[in-house]
Write a protein that holds these residues in place. Structure first.
Motif, PDB file in Angstrom:
ATOM      1  N   TYR A 380       0.818  -1.213   0.000  1.00 46.56           N
ATOM      2  CA  TYR A 380       0.000   0.000   0.000  1.00 46.56           C
ATOM      3  C   TYR A 380       0.855   1.268   0.000  1.00 46.56           C
ATOM      4  CZ  TYR A 380      -3.122  -3.622   1.809  1.00 46.56           C
ATOM      5  OH  TYR A 380      -3.823  -4.783   1.985  1.00 46.56           O
ATOM      6  N   ARG A 381       2.152   1.135  -0.229  1.00 48.24           N
ATOM      7  CA  ARG A 381       3.068   2.274  -0.099  1.00 48.24           C
ATOM      8  C   ARG A 381       2.601   3.478  -0.919  1.00 48.24           C
ATOM      9  NH1 ARG A 381       8.508   3.365   1.362  1.00 48.24           N
ATOM     10  NH2 ARG A 381       8.834   1.189   2.008  1.00 48.24           N
ATOM     11  N   ASP A 382       2.175   3.240  -2.148  1.00 50.16           N
ATOM     12  CA  ASP A 382       1.785   4.355  -3.017  1.00 50.16           C
ATOM     13  C   ASP A 382       0.495   5.033  -2.572  1.00 50.16           C
ATOM     14  OD1 ASP A 382       4.009   3.808  -4.518  1.00 50.16           O
ATOM     15  OD2 ASP A 382       2.930   2.710  -6.094  1.00 50.16           O
ATOM     16  N   GLN A 383      -0.275   4.393  -1.684  1.00 48.04           N
ATOM     17  CA  GLN A 383      -1.543   4.957  -1.225  1.00 48.04           C
ATOM     18  C   GLN A 383      -1.430   5.601   0.151  1.00 48.04           C
ATOM     19  OE1 GLN A 383      -4.935   2.087  -1.943  1.00 48.04           O
ATOM     20  NE2 GLN A 383      -3.255   0.754  -2.587  1.00 48.04           N
ATOM     21  N   LEU A 384      -0.242   5.560   0.725  1.00 42.98           N
ATOM     22  CA  LEU A 384      -0.057   6.029   2.101  1.00 42.98           C
ATOM     23  C   LEU A 384       0.875   7.241   2.142  1.00 42.98           C
ATOM     24  CD1 LEU A 384       0.430   2.600   3.900  1.00 42.98           C
ATOM     25  CD2 LEU A 384      -1.560   4.120   4.089  1.00 42.98           C
ATOM     26  N   THR A 390       8.784   6.435   7.139  1.00 41.10           N
ATOM     27  CA  THR A 390      10.033   7.159   7.401  1.00 41.10           C
ATOM     28  C   THR A 390      10.100   7.876   8.742  1.00 41.10           C
ATOM     29  OG1 THR A 390       9.182   9.153   6.285  1.00 41.10           O
ATOM     30  CG2 THR A 390      10.384   7.539   4.934  1.00 41.10           C
ATOM     31  N   GLU A 391       8.950   8.062   9.428  1.00 41.91           N
ATOM     32  CA  GLU A 391       8.949   8.820  10.678  1.00 41.91           C
ATOM     33  C   GLU A 391       8.129   8.090  11.740  1.00 41.91           C
ATOM     34  OE1 GLU A 391       7.992  12.992  10.523  1.00 41.91           O
ATOM     35  OE2 GLU A 391       8.526  13.096   8.388  1.00 41.91           O
ATOM     36  N   ASP A 523     -11.251   4.872   3.520  1.00 44.22           N
ATOM     37  CA  ASP A 523      -9.903   4.607   3.022  1.00 44.22           C
ATOM     38  C   ASP A 523      -9.769   3.113   2.753  1.00 44.22           C
ATOM     39  OD1 ASP A 523      -7.191   4.142   2.651  1.00 44.22           O
ATOM     40  OD2 ASP A 523      -6.567   5.603   4.154  1.00 44.22           O
ATOM     41  N   PRO A 524      -9.536   2.718   1.501  1.00 44.57           N
ATOM     42  CA  PRO A 524      -9.425   1.285   1.200  1.00 44.57           C
ATOM     43  C   PRO A 524      -8.273   0.598   1.924  1.00 44.57           C
ATOM     44  CG  PRO A 524      -8.794   2.632  -0.699  1.00 44.57           C
ATOM     45  CD  PRO A 524      -9.420   3.553   0.292  1.00 44.57           C
ATOM     46  N   VAL A 525      -7.213   1.350   2.239  1.00 47.18           N
ATOM     47  CA  VAL A 525      -6.105   0.741   2.988  1.00 47.18           C
ATOM     48  C   VAL A 525      -6.550   0.436   4.414  1.00 47.18           C
ATOM     49  CG1 VAL A 525      -3.754   1.055   3.833  1.00 47.18           C
ATOM     50  CG2 VAL A 525      -4.395   1.935   1.570  1.00 47.18           C
ATOM     51  N   VAL A 526      -7.267   1.371   5.032  1.00 47.29           N
ATOM     52  CA  VAL A 526      -7.794   1.126   6.372  1.00 47.29           C
ATOM     53  C   VAL A 526      -8.732  -0.075   6.355  1.00 47.29           C
ATOM     54  CG1 VAL A 526      -9.283   2.072   8.187  1.00 47.29           C
ATOM     55  CG2 VAL A 526      -7.523   3.515   7.150  1.00 47.29           C
TER      56      VAL A 526
END
Length: 613
Positions: A380-384, A390-391, A523-526
């Protein structure tokens, strides 16, 4: 503190995933647990956190801020009164395990290895308070009615139930769809069972002050609409000798006194109008619980550690509103809340900052994602937001001096990047010309002194923010309908999160009135991470998926995190007693009892107190 609807506290504790403790052959079992063995065997005598010899008798009076116009806590309409203890579920939760359930209305439970169904075998002795037996037909009717006419929450909890059917004289089977859902068997065990015969010719979804017969240890004896409810322990209660009930439900009378104002309620407690108060305002706990009754030991103050759950409390954005749809704007406004100054000056340093949706538990995300959690998030990197990888999330901080110029500079930078600028002293969207103006909806005047400094800091950003405090009934109606810009909300979490996450954050709940998706997250990732939690095959997989969900929610900037207390702060009149061992939640009020001898003496001692404390 959580804001659960009155009456659902015992019936619907934070629901979590569970699975049959043993055997793949669907043999009858006395209980269910999430992962691993049950703490209590089939021959256990009582829970460890109760006193099995606790005496019965006396009255336990509680105070409630608000009002009520209904005795049906299972519907969206109306404001339900406190009827805790009058209704029962198929199983009962143990409060000293991560999540385990033992038979209540059901004497045993069966589930196959593939978890495709769960079967409950009802106790033949189970009775409603009107003497009618609890039947399989009652269970099925309750289920079907709750998902069609009940509070929308039930639809999310039971979303993967394909059918409910009677499979024996006292047997009900729930068949599941949608793949493996490890918690669903025990979610069905948390089904409250209502009497079908009572509702024949009556509308289920209409608020009512007519008493609904339940199967629990208490019955409603008196109702003074909007003012008080009195419950009486049922001498004919069918389940008083069950191991799960020994040492519990000890008071002969439970009375709930209602107060329109929290300050009035506090003074009423100190005057002896009711017996026990959980204090959630640190300044009051530090300053208001003093006087002759405390000096003479008539009122006891106690701080009880709790280890049962995480919590997120925060200023919740309604992202259905256009001004809050940009995460960068939401992040910027968080810099205007100065927790460190607030904690030092308003809370006497008693609170901790919330920086997780599962704060205080192993479910809270820490550091950067790695290992299995990183592998889970990678697709899901591109959607987040890139910060997820990184933090480490950290809420904005200050030095506590009240000077937050550096924070406001950071906020201005983010707002500028989002296309907002100050024109004529007002924060204005450069593209649309809209000004940043919103209302903060509150349900209690106690929050006003906390929100006012936040509003002043927002004004320094050019934001036109106002405070609107309404009575509890109006607050409930407005939040049910998502009729607010920003509010204060709390999401309590169990140690085994599961299907309730759909109601908290799921896309399907965002537009459903009465859901707990206050923010309006779609949010589809959620959604995908919630499904990972629900279908987690092990405790380790559950923790990993929860870490990932926590991290994604935090970097969505859906709330401005507030604070939490690591203890339950209780004040109670000295007629009350409680067991020496506490459950994970800090205390189980059903395990307390009344010292009836002390109760009589206390009434005389109250008369000797000054009229004003």
């Amino acid at each position: 503190m959580t804001f659960a609807r009155a009456g659902l506290a015992r019936l619907l504790p934070a629901l979590a995933g569970l699975v049959l403790a043993t055997s793949a052959a669907a043999q009858p079992q006395h209980g269910l647990s999430m992962y691993g063995d049950l703490k209590y065997g089939p021959d256990f005598e009582h829970f460890d956190y109760v006193n099995p010899a606790a005496p019965k008798g006396g009255a336990l009076v509680s105070g409630v801020v608000g009002s009520f116009d209904s005795l049906n806590p299972f519907i969206l309409r109306g404001t339900p009164g406190a009827v805790t203890g009058t209704f029962e579920t198929l199983t009962e939760q143990s409060l000293d395990e991560p999540f385990s359930e033992y038979g209540l209305l059901a004497e045993s439970v069966e589930m196959p290895e593939d978890r495709s169904y769960v079967r409950f075998n009802l106790r033949p002795e189970a009775r409603f308070s009107d003497g009618r037996p609890v039947t399989a037909e009652d269970v099925i009717w309750t289920f079907n009615t709750l998902i069609t006419e009940g509070n929308p929450t039930f639809r999310y909890y039971y979303a993967n139930v394909a059918k409910a059917e009677q499979t024996g004289e006292r047997q009900v089977t729930f068949t599941f769809d949608g793949g493996v859902n490890r918690e669903l068997p025990l979610i069905m065990g948390q089904l409250p069972v209502l009497p079908k015969h009572h509702f024949e010719g009556r509308a289920f979804d209409e608020p009512t002050l007519e008493v609904i017969p339940g199967s629990g240890p208490y019955v409603v004896e008196r109702v003074d609409p909007g003012r008080s409810i009195t419950l009486r322990r049922n001498p004919d209660y069918w389940g008083k000798d069950l191991p799960i009930n020994r040492g519990r439900d000890n008071a002969d009378e439970l009375r709930y006194e209602y107060f329109r104002d929290s300050n009035v309620a506090l003074q009423a407690f100190k005057a002896g109008v009711y017996d026990l108060r959980a204090e959630n305002t640190a300044s009051l706990w530090a300053t208001a619980y003093t006087g002759p009754a405390f000096d003479r030991g008539l009122i006891v103050k106690e701080e009880i550690p709790r280890h049962d759950s995480g919590v997120m409390q925060g200023f919740a954005y309604n992202i259905r509103r256009p001004i809050f749809q940009d995460p960068k704007v939401r992040r910027a406004l968080a810099y205007a809340f100065d927790f460190e100054w607030t904690n030092a000056n308003l809370f006497y340093g008693e609170y901790e900052r919330v920086e997780s949706y599962f704060s205080g538990t192993e479910l809270a995300s820490t550091g950067l994602p790695e290992g299995e959690e990183l592998a889970l998030l990678e697709p899901y990197r591109d959607q987040l937001p890139p910060e997820v990888f990184t933090e480490t999330y950290q809420a904005p901080k200050s030095d506590g001096s009240g000077n937050i110029r550096d924070n406001l500079r950071a906020a201005f930078q983010l707002l500028t990047e989002a296309g907002w600028t100050v024109e004529n002293g007002v924060l204005t969207n450069q593209a649309t010309g809209d000004v940043m103006r919103f209302e903060i909806l509150l349900g209690s005047p106690a929050f006003e002194r906390i929100v006012q400094p936040f509003v002043r800091n927002l004004e320094r950003l050019g934001v036109q923010a106002s405070i609107r405090t309404v009575d509890p009934a109006q607050y409930q109606n407005r939040t049910d309908d998502f009729d607010f810009d920003m509010t204060v909300d709390v999401w309590g979490q169990s140690l085994s999160p599961g299907n309730e996450q759909r109601d908290f954050w799921g896309s399907a709940a965002a537009d459903q009135p009465g859901s707990r998706n206050t923010v309006g997250i779609k949010d589809p990732v959620v959604d995908a991470l919630i499904q990972k939690i629900i279908t987690a095959p092990s405790r380790e997989a559950l923790v990993t998926a929860t870490h990932a969900l926590d991290r994604v929610l935090l970097w969505g900037h859906y709330v401005i995190p507030n604070w939490r207390s690591p203890t339950v702060n209780l004040a109670y009149w000295s007629k009350l007693r409680h067991p020496t061992e506490s459950p994970n939640s800090g205390f189980d009020l059903s395990a307390w009892w009344v010292d009836t001898g002390r109760e009589v003496a206390l009434e005389s001692e109250k008369q000797q107190l000054p009229a004003s404390q």
